[in-house]
Motif scaffolding. Structure first.
Motif, PDB file in Angstrom:
ATOM      1  N   ASN A  46       8.617  -9.728  -7.073  1.00  0.00           N
ATOM      2  CA  ASN A  46       7.871 -10.626  -6.181  1.00  0.00           C
ATOM      3  C   ASN A  46       8.355 -10.578  -4.748  1.00  0.00           C
ATOM      4  OD1 ASN A  46       6.041 -11.529  -7.994  1.00  0.00           O
ATOM      5  ND2 ASN A  46       7.351 -13.196  -8.731  1.00  0.00           N
ATOM      6  N   GLN A  47       9.667 -10.393  -4.572  1.00  0.00           N
ATOM      7  CA  GLN A  47      10.190 -10.349  -3.201  1.00  0.00           C
ATOM      8  C   GLN A  47       9.619  -9.126  -2.463  1.00  0.00           C
ATOM      9  OE1 GLN A  47      14.498 -10.188  -2.861  1.00  0.00           O
ATOM     10  NE2 GLN A  47      14.263  -9.702  -0.683  1.00  0.00           N
ATOM     11  N   THR A  48       9.571  -7.999  -3.163  1.00  0.00           N
ATOM     12  CA  THR A  48       9.011  -6.791  -2.541  1.00  0.00           C
ATOM     13  C   THR A  48       7.533  -7.005  -2.201  1.00  0.00           C
ATOM     14  OG1 THR A  48      10.560  -5.475  -3.831  1.00  0.00           O
ATOM     15  CG2 THR A  48       8.678  -4.304  -2.890  1.00  0.00           C
ATOM     16  N   LEU A  49       6.796  -7.622  -3.136  1.00  0.00           N
ATOM     17  CA  LEU A  49       5.362  -7.863  -2.871  1.00  0.00           C
ATOM     18  C   LEU A  49       5.186  -8.780  -1.662  1.00  0.00           C
ATOM     19  CD1 LEU A  49       4.076  -8.227  -6.548  1.00  0.00           C
ATOM     20  CD2 LEU A  49       3.605  -6.337  -4.973  1.00  0.00           C
ATOM     21  N   ASP A  50       6.082  -9.773  -1.538  1.00  0.00           N
ATOM     22  CA  ASP A  50       6.008 -10.676  -0.377  1.00  0.00           C
ATOM     23  C   ASP A  50       6.303  -9.929   0.928  1.00  0.00           C
ATOM     24  OD1 ASP A  50       5.218 -12.879  -1.744  1.00  0.00           O
ATOM     25  OD2 ASP A  50       7.232 -13.757  -1.928  1.00  0.00           O
ATOM     26  N   GLU A  61       3.894  -9.594   4.111  1.00  0.00           N
ATOM     27  CA  GLU A  61       4.322  -9.987   5.456  1.00  0.00           C
ATOM     28  C   GLU A  61       4.068  -8.850   6.453  1.00  0.00           C
ATOM     29  OE1 GLU A  61       8.349 -11.418   5.868  1.00  0.00           O
ATOM     30  OE2 GLU A  61       8.047 -11.503   8.050  1.00  0.00           O
ATOM     31  N   PHE A  62       4.336  -7.616   6.007  1.00  0.00           N
ATOM     32  CA  PHE A  62       4.092  -6.482   6.903  1.00  0.00           C
ATOM     33  C   PHE A  62       2.601  -6.384   7.239  1.00  0.00           C
ATOM     34  CE2 PHE A  62       2.807  -2.273   8.011  1.00  0.00           C
ATOM     35  CZ  PHE A  62       3.739  -1.918   8.973  1.00  0.00           C
ATOM     36  N   ILE A  63       1.764  -6.439   6.209  1.00  0.00           N
ATOM     37  CA  ILE A  63       0.319  -6.270   6.444  1.00  0.00           C
ATOM     38  C   ILE A  63      -0.205  -7.394   7.353  1.00  0.00           C
ATOM     39  CG2 ILE A  63      -1.978  -6.170   5.373  1.00  0.00           C
ATOM     40  CD1 ILE A  63      -0.610  -4.994   2.857  1.00  0.00           C
ATOM     41  N   ASP A  64       0.267  -8.614   7.104  1.00  0.00           N
ATOM     42  CA  ASP A  64      -0.211  -9.754   7.893  1.00  0.00           C
ATOM     43  C   ASP A  64       0.137  -9.596   9.382  1.00  0.00           C
ATOM     44  OD1 ASP A  64      -1.098 -10.754   5.514  1.00  0.00           O
ATOM     45  OD2 ASP A  64       0.509 -12.225   5.270  1.00  0.00           O
ATOM     46  N   GLY A  90      -8.764   1.640   8.344  1.00  0.00           N
ATOM     47  CA  GLY A  90      -7.888   2.821   8.281  1.00  0.00           C
ATOM     48  C   GLY A  90      -6.647   2.615   9.130  1.00  0.00           C
ATOM     49  N   PHE A  91      -6.845   2.047  10.313  1.00  0.00           N
ATOM     50  CA  PHE A  91      -5.747   1.839  11.262  1.00  0.00           C
ATOM     51  C   PHE A  91      -4.721   0.846  10.704  1.00  0.00           C
ATOM     52  CE2 PHE A  91      -3.899  -0.146  15.091  1.00  0.00           C
ATOM     53  CZ  PHE A  91      -3.509   0.989  15.787  1.00  0.00           C
ATOM     54  N   ILE A  92      -5.194  -0.270  10.181  1.00  0.00           N
ATOM     55  CA  ILE A  92      -4.285  -1.314   9.686  1.00  0.00           C
ATOM     56  C   ILE A  92      -3.539  -0.838   8.430  1.00  0.00           C
ATOM     57  CG2 ILE A  92      -4.184  -3.624   8.638  1.00  0.00           C
ATOM     58  CD1 ILE A  92      -6.738  -4.239  10.414  1.00  0.00           C
ATOM     59  N   PHE A  93      -4.296  -0.265   7.496  1.00  0.00           N
ATOM     60  CA  PHE A  93      -3.666   0.015   6.202  1.00  0.00           C
ATOM     61  C   PHE A  93      -2.914   1.344   6.175  1.00  0.00           C
ATOM     62  CE2 PHE A  93      -6.066  -3.680   5.275  1.00  0.00           C
ATOM     63  CZ  PHE A  93      -5.226  -4.367   4.405  1.00  0.00           C
ATOM     64  N   GLN A  94      -3.108   2.210   7.183  1.00  0.00           N
ATOM     65  CA  GLN A  94      -2.207   3.359   7.260  1.00  0.00           C
ATOM     66  C   GLN A  94      -0.825   2.898   7.721  1.00  0.00           C
ATOM     67  OE1 GLN A  94      -2.436   6.047   5.841  1.00  0.00           O
ATOM     68  NE2 GLN A  94      -0.585   7.062   6.605  1.00  0.00           N
ATOM     69  N   GLN A  95      -0.769   1.860   8.539  1.00  0.00           N
ATOM     70  CA  GLN A  95       0.547   1.296   8.868  1.00  0.00           C
ATOM     71  C   GLN A  95       1.206   0.803   7.580  1.00  0.00           C
ATOM     72  OE1 GLN A  95       0.294  -1.514  12.365  1.00  0.00           O
ATOM     73  NE2 GLN A  95      -1.788  -0.720  12.425  1.00  0.00           N
ATOM     74  N   ALA A  96       0.399   0.185   6.697  1.00  0.00           N
ATOM     75  CA  ALA A  96       0.946  -0.293   5.413  1.00  0.00           C
ATOM     76  C   ALA A  96       1.417   0.885   4.559  1.00  0.00           C
ATOM     77  CB  ALA A  96      -0.103  -1.109   4.666  1.00  0.00           C
ATOM     78  N   ASP A  97       0.624   1.965   4.525  1.00  0.00           N
ATOM     79  CA  ASP A  97       1.006   3.157   3.747  1.00  0.00           C
ATOM     80  C   ASP A  97       2.371   3.670   4.222  1.00  0.00           C
ATOM     81  OD1 ASP A  97       0.049   5.793   2.148  1.00  0.00           O
ATOM     82  OD2 ASP A  97       0.804   6.453   4.076  1.00  0.00           O
ATOM     83  N   LEU A  98       2.568   3.723   5.541  1.00  0.00           N
ATOM     84  CA  LEU A  98       3.849   4.203   6.080  1.00  0.00           C
ATOM     85  C   LEU A  98       4.974   3.227   5.744  1.00  0.00           C
ATOM     86  CD1 LEU A  98       2.697   5.510   9.587  1.00  0.00           C
ATOM     87  CD2 LEU A  98       3.363   6.904   7.615  1.00  0.00           C
ATOM     88  N   PHE A  99       4.676   1.932   5.839  1.00  0.00           N
ATOM     89  CA  PHE A  99       5.694   0.925   5.523  1.00  0.00           C
ATOM     90  C   PHE A  99       6.137   1.057   4.060  1.00  0.00           C
ATOM     91  CE2 PHE A  99       6.667  -3.346   3.816  1.00  0.00           C
ATOM     92  CZ  PHE A  99       7.815  -3.615   4.556  1.00  0.00           C
TER      93      PHE A  99
END
Ligand SMILES: Cc1cc2nc3c(=O)[nH]c(=O)nc-3n(C[C@H](O)[C@H](O)[C@H](O)COP(=O)(O)O)c2cc1C
Length: 240
Positions: free
Chosen positions: A23-27, A31-34, A82-91
Protein backbone atom coordinates in the motif's frame (compact mmCIF):
# COMPACT_ATOMS: atom_id res chain seq x y z
CA UNK A 1 17.90 6.00 -10.76
CA UNK A 2 16.46 9.42 -11.60
CA UNK A 3 13.70 9.96 -14.18
CA UNK A 4 16.02 11.30 -16.87
CA UNK A 5 18.42 8.33 -16.68
CA UNK A 6 15.43 5.98 -16.78
CA UNK A 7 14.65 7.21 -20.33
CA UNK A 8 17.71 5.27 -21.54
CA UNK A 9 17.10 2.07 -19.52
CA UNK A 10 13.32 1.48 -19.40
CA UNK A 11 11.39 -1.08 -21.40
CA UNK A 12 7.80 -2.31 -21.61
CA UNK A 13 7.29 -5.17 -19.14
CA UNK A 14 4.96 -8.01 -20.15
CA UNK A 15 5.78 -10.63 -17.52
CA UNK A 16 4.81 -9.90 -13.92
CA UNK A 17 5.04 -11.42 -10.49
CA UNK A 18 1.40 -11.77 -9.38
CA UNK A 19 2.15 -10.47 -5.86
CA UNK A 20 0.47 -7.09 -5.39
CA UNK A 21 2.55 -4.00 -4.61
CA UNK A 22 2.30 -2.86 -0.98
CA UNK A 23 0.00 0.00 0.00
CA UNK A 24 2.82 2.42 0.72
CA UNK A 25 4.22 1.93 -2.78
CA UNK A 26 0.75 2.40 -4.31
CA UNK A 27 0.36 5.63 -2.31
CA UNK A 28 3.74 6.89 -3.57
CA UNK A 29 2.64 6.19 -7.14
CA UNK A 30 -0.60 8.12 -6.57
CA UNK A 31 1.30 11.01 -5.05
CA UNK A 32 3.62 11.17 -8.05
CA UNK A 33 0.76 11.09 -10.57
CA UNK A 34 -1.22 13.71 -8.64
CA UNK A 35 1.75 16.07 -8.95
CA UNK A 36 2.81 15.29 -12.52
CA UNK A 37 3.01 18.16 -15.00
CA UNK A 38 0.08 18.59 -17.38
CA UNK A 39 0.45 19.62 -21.00
CA UNK A 40 -2.99 21.22 -21.06
CA UNK A 41 -4.39 22.21 -17.64
CA UNK A 42 -7.80 22.94 -19.26
CA UNK A 43 -8.65 19.27 -19.47
CA UNK A 44 -10.06 17.26 -16.57
CA UNK A 45 -8.56 13.77 -16.24
CA UNK A 46 -8.36 11.09 -13.58
CA UNK A 47 -7.15 7.57 -12.95
CA UNK A 48 -7.82 4.61 -10.71
CA UNK A 49 -5.42 1.82 -9.79
CA UNK A 50 -7.49 -1.35 -10.30
CA UNK A 51 -6.82 -5.04 -9.62
CA UNK A 52 -6.58 -7.63 -12.43
CA UNK A 53 -10.22 -8.70 -12.09
CA UNK A 54 -11.47 -5.18 -12.87
CA UNK A 55 -9.73 -5.04 -16.25
CA UNK A 56 -10.40 -6.70 -19.57
CA UNK A 57 -7.44 -6.89 -21.96
CA UNK A 58 -6.62 -8.74 -25.15
CA UNK A 59 -3.19 -9.52 -23.70
CA UNK A 60 -2.35 -13.10 -22.76
CA UNK A 61 -0.38 -11.91 -19.75
CA UNK A 62 -1.63 -10.18 -16.61
CA UNK A 63 -0.25 -7.80 -14.02
CA UNK A 64 -1.37 -7.44 -10.38
CA UNK A 65 -2.52 -3.83 -10.91
CA UNK A 66 -3.52 -1.58 -13.79
CA UNK A 67 -3.82 2.16 -13.95
CA UNK A 68 -7.11 2.91 -15.71
CA UNK A 69 -6.89 6.39 -17.23
CA UNK A 70 -9.85 8.68 -17.97
CA UNK A 71 -10.19 12.10 -19.55
CA UNK A 72 -12.61 14.68 -20.79
CA UNK A 73 -12.63 14.53 -24.57
CA UNK A 74 -11.50 18.01 -25.59
CA UNK A 75 -8.59 19.77 -27.26
CA UNK A 76 -5.37 17.70 -27.21
CA UNK A 77 -6.62 15.24 -24.57
CA UNK A 78 -4.86 12.15 -25.92
CA UNK A 79 -1.57 13.99 -26.02
CA UNK A 80 -2.14 15.35 -22.51
CA UNK A 81 -2.68 11.80 -21.19
CA UNK A 82 0.47 10.57 -22.94
CA UNK A 83 2.43 13.45 -21.41
CA UNK A 84 1.20 12.91 -17.84
CA UNK A 85 1.36 9.13 -17.73
CA UNK A 86 4.74 8.79 -19.44
CA UNK A 87 6.10 10.70 -16.45
CA UNK A 88 4.41 7.99 -14.35
CA UNK A 89 5.95 5.23 -16.52
CA UNK A 90 9.42 6.72 -15.89
CA UNK A 91 8.72 7.13 -12.18
CA UNK A 92 7.57 3.51 -11.84
CA UNK A 93 10.55 2.13 -13.69
CA UNK A 94 12.94 4.42 -11.79
CA UNK A 95 11.61 2.79 -8.60
CA UNK A 96 12.11 -0.73 -9.91
CA UNK A 97 8.46 -1.31 -10.86
CA UNK A 98 7.55 -2.70 -14.29
CA UNK A 99 4.95 -1.05 -16.52
CA UNK A 100 3.45 -1.22 -20.01
CA UNK A 101 0.99 1.01 -21.84
CA UNK A 102 -1.92 -1.11 -23.10
CA UNK A 103 -4.11 0.24 -25.87
CA UNK A 104 -6.02 -3.02 -26.12
CA UNK A 105 -7.65 -2.95 -22.68
CA UNK A 106 -10.45 -1.39 -20.67
CA UNK A 107 -11.64 -1.12 -17.07
CA UNK A 108 -14.71 -3.14 -16.14
CA UNK A 109 -16.84 -3.02 -12.97
CA UNK A 110 -15.71 0.58 -12.52
CA UNK A 111 -17.63 3.77 -13.23
CA UNK A 112 -15.88 7.08 -13.22
CA UNK A 113 -17.81 9.44 -10.91
CA UNK A 114 -17.30 12.22 -13.50
CA UNK A 115 -19.64 11.24 -16.34
CA UNK A 116 -17.80 13.58 -18.70
CA UNK A 117 -14.61 11.54 -18.52
CA UNK A 118 -14.15 8.56 -20.83
CA UNK A 119 -11.74 5.62 -20.49
CA UNK A 120 -8.69 6.45 -22.62
CA UNK A 121 -6.09 3.74 -22.04
CA UNK A 122 -4.70 1.49 -19.32
CA UNK A 123 -1.19 0.77 -18.04
CA UNK A 124 -0.09 -2.47 -16.39
CA UNK A 125 2.09 -2.17 -13.30
CA UNK A 126 3.82 -4.61 -10.98
CA UNK A 127 7.07 -6.31 -10.11
CA UNK A 128 8.80 -7.62 -13.23
CA UNK A 129 9.59 -11.33 -13.41
CA UNK A 130 12.64 -10.70 -15.59
CA UNK A 131 15.15 -7.87 -15.92
CA UNK A 132 13.53 -4.48 -15.60
CA UNK A 133 16.19 -2.49 -17.42
CA UNK A 134 17.94 -2.84 -20.72
CA UNK A 135 21.06 -1.27 -22.15
CA UNK A 136 21.01 1.75 -24.42
CA UNK A 137 22.10 -0.26 -27.46
CA UNK A 138 19.12 -2.61 -27.03
CA UNK A 139 16.51 0.01 -27.95
CA UNK A 140 14.97 -0.37 -31.40
CA UNK A 141 14.40 3.19 -32.53
CA UNK A 142 14.55 5.28 -35.72
CA UNK A 143 17.81 7.13 -36.38
CA UNK A 144 17.98 10.63 -34.99
CA UNK A 145 18.28 12.00 -38.56
CA UNK A 146 15.00 10.31 -39.51
CA UNK A 147 12.91 12.12 -36.89
CA UNK A 148 14.00 15.68 -37.52
CA UNK A 149 14.72 18.20 -40.29
CA UNK A 150 18.22 18.78 -38.84
CA UNK A 151 20.26 16.33 -36.81
CA UNK A 152 19.97 17.57 -33.23
CA UNK A 153 21.16 15.72 -30.14
CA UNK A 154 18.74 17.65 -27.96
CA UNK A 155 16.00 15.45 -29.44
CA UNK A 156 17.56 12.19 -28.24
CA UNK A 157 15.18 11.90 -25.22
CA UNK A 158 12.24 11.91 -27.67
CA UNK A 159 13.99 9.42 -29.95
CA UNK A 160 14.00 6.90 -27.06
CA UNK A 161 10.29 7.35 -26.24
CA UNK A 162 7.96 4.34 -26.37
CA UNK A 163 5.01 4.39 -28.78
CA UNK A 164 2.12 2.15 -29.83
CA UNK A 165 3.60 -0.82 -31.74
CA UNK A 166 6.83 1.18 -31.73
CA UNK A 167 5.44 3.32 -34.60
CA UNK A 168 7.43 6.42 -33.46
CA UNK A 169 5.04 8.78 -35.30
CA UNK A 170 6.87 12.00 -34.38
CA UNK A 171 8.77 14.39 -36.63
CA UNK A 172 10.46 17.56 -35.39
CA UNK A 173 11.33 20.74 -37.28
CA UNK A 174 13.32 23.72 -36.07
CA UNK A 175 11.07 26.77 -36.28
CA UNK A 176 11.75 30.49 -36.84
CA UNK A 177 11.34 31.28 -33.12
CA UNK A 178 14.39 29.20 -32.22
CA UNK A 179 12.06 26.49 -30.90
CA UNK A 180 10.65 23.26 -32.34
CA UNK A 181 7.46 22.26 -34.15
CA UNK A 182 6.18 18.74 -33.55
CA UNK A 183 4.38 16.82 -36.29
CA UNK A 184 2.65 13.43 -36.31
CA UNK A 185 2.79 11.17 -39.36
CA UNK A 186 -0.53 10.80 -41.22
CA UNK A 187 -1.59 7.18 -41.72
CA UNK A 188 -3.67 5.60 -44.47
CA UNK A 189 -7.33 4.93 -43.65
CA UNK A 190 -6.83 1.43 -42.22
CA UNK A 191 -3.75 2.18 -40.14
CA UNK A 192 -5.38 5.40 -38.99
CA UNK A 193 -8.27 3.37 -37.56
CA UNK A 194 -5.80 1.36 -35.54
CA UNK A 195 -3.18 3.90 -34.65
CA UNK A 196 -4.94 7.26 -35.02
CA UNK A 197 -5.71 7.80 -31.36
CA UNK A 198 -2.70 5.93 -29.99
CA UNK A 199 -0.35 8.01 -32.12
CA UNK A 200 -1.77 11.13 -30.46
CA UNK A 201 -0.84 9.63 -27.10
CA UNK A 202 2.59 8.81 -28.54
CA UNK A 203 3.49 12.42 -29.35
CA UNK A 204 2.53 13.35 -25.77
CA UNK A 205 4.87 10.61 -24.56
CA UNK A 206 7.75 12.01 -26.64
CA UNK A 207 7.06 15.47 -25.18
CA UNK A 208 7.18 13.99 -21.67
CA UNK A 209 10.70 12.73 -22.31
CA UNK A 210 11.74 16.17 -23.56
CA UNK A 211 10.19 17.74 -20.47
CA UNK A 212 11.90 15.34 -18.06
CA UNK A 213 15.26 16.00 -19.72
CA UNK A 214 14.70 19.81 -19.76
CA UNK A 215 12.57 20.49 -16.70
CA UNK A 216 13.47 24.14 -16.28
CA UNK A 217 13.27 25.30 -19.89
CA UNK A 218 10.47 23.13 -21.36
CA UNK A 219 7.55 25.20 -22.62
CA UNK A 220 4.73 23.86 -24.81
CA UNK A 221 2.51 26.02 -27.01
CA UNK A 222 0.24 25.67 -30.04
CA UNK A 223 0.35 27.98 -33.03
CA UNK A 224 -2.86 29.14 -34.69
CA UNK A 225 -1.32 29.01 -38.15
CA UNK A 226 1.45 26.42 -38.10
CA UNK A 227 3.48 25.63 -41.21
CA UNK A 228 2.03 22.71 -43.08
CA UNK A 229 4.19 19.67 -43.49
CA UNK A 230 3.15 17.23 -46.21
CA UNK A 231 1.95 13.88 -44.86
CA UNK A 232 1.85 15.14 -41.28
CA UNK A 233 -0.45 16.72 -38.70
CA UNK A 234 0.81 19.59 -36.56
CA UNK A 235 0.80 18.55 -32.87
CA UNK A 236 2.27 21.65 -31.18
CA UNK A 237 5.49 23.53 -30.59
CA UNK A 238 7.92 23.64 -27.71
CA UNK A 239 11.04 25.25 -26.31
CA UNK A 240 13.63 23.17 -24.48
C1 LIG B 1 -0.18 4.24 -26.67
C2 LIG B 1 0.49 2.90 -26.52
C3 LIG B 1 -0.26 1.74 -26.59
C4 LIG B 1 0.35 0.51 -26.43
N1 LIG B 1 -0.41 -0.63 -26.45
C5 LIG B 1 0.17 -1.83 -26.22
C6 LIG B 1 -0.63 -3.02 -26.15
O1 LIG B 1 -1.87 -3.00 -26.31
N2 LIG B 1 -0.01 -4.20 -25.86
C7 LIG B 1 1.36 -4.27 -25.66
O2 LIG B 1 1.87 -5.37 -25.40
N3 LIG B 1 2.15 -3.16 -25.74
C8 LIG B 1 1.58 -1.96 -25.99
N4 LIG B 1 2.36 -0.83 -26.04
C9 LIG B 1 3.82 -0.91 -25.82
C10 LIG B 1 4.60 -0.70 -27.12
O3 LIG B 1 4.47 -1.83 -27.95
C11 LIG B 1 6.08 -0.40 -26.78
O4 LIG B 1 6.14 0.78 -26.03
C12 LIG B 1 6.94 -0.22 -28.03
O5 LIG B 1 7.00 -1.42 -28.78
C13 LIG B 1 8.39 0.19 -27.66
O6 LIG B 1 8.98 -0.73 -26.77
P1 LIG B 1 9.50 -0.30 -25.35
O7 LIG B 1 8.35 0.29 -24.56
O8 LIG B 1 9.97 -1.59 -24.70
O9 LIG B 1 10.58 0.71 -25.51
C14 LIG B 1 1.77 0.43 -26.21
C15 LIG B 1 2.51 1.59 -26.16
C16 LIG B 1 1.88 2.82 -26.28
C17 LIG B 1 2.72 4.05 -26.17
Amino acid sequence: MNLEDTIYRRQSIRSYDSTPLDNQTLDEIREFIDNAKELNPNIRWSYEILPTEDISTMMRWKSPHYIAIFSQEKENYYQNIGFIFQQADLFLQSKGIGSCWIGMGNPKNYENPDKNQKPIIIMSIGKSKGDLYRERNQFKRKDLDAISDKSDERLIPAQFAPSSSNTQPWYFTHNDEGAYDLYRIKRGVIRNKMFGKWNRIDTGIALAHLYVANRDSFKFYRKDNPKELKGHFYDGSFEI
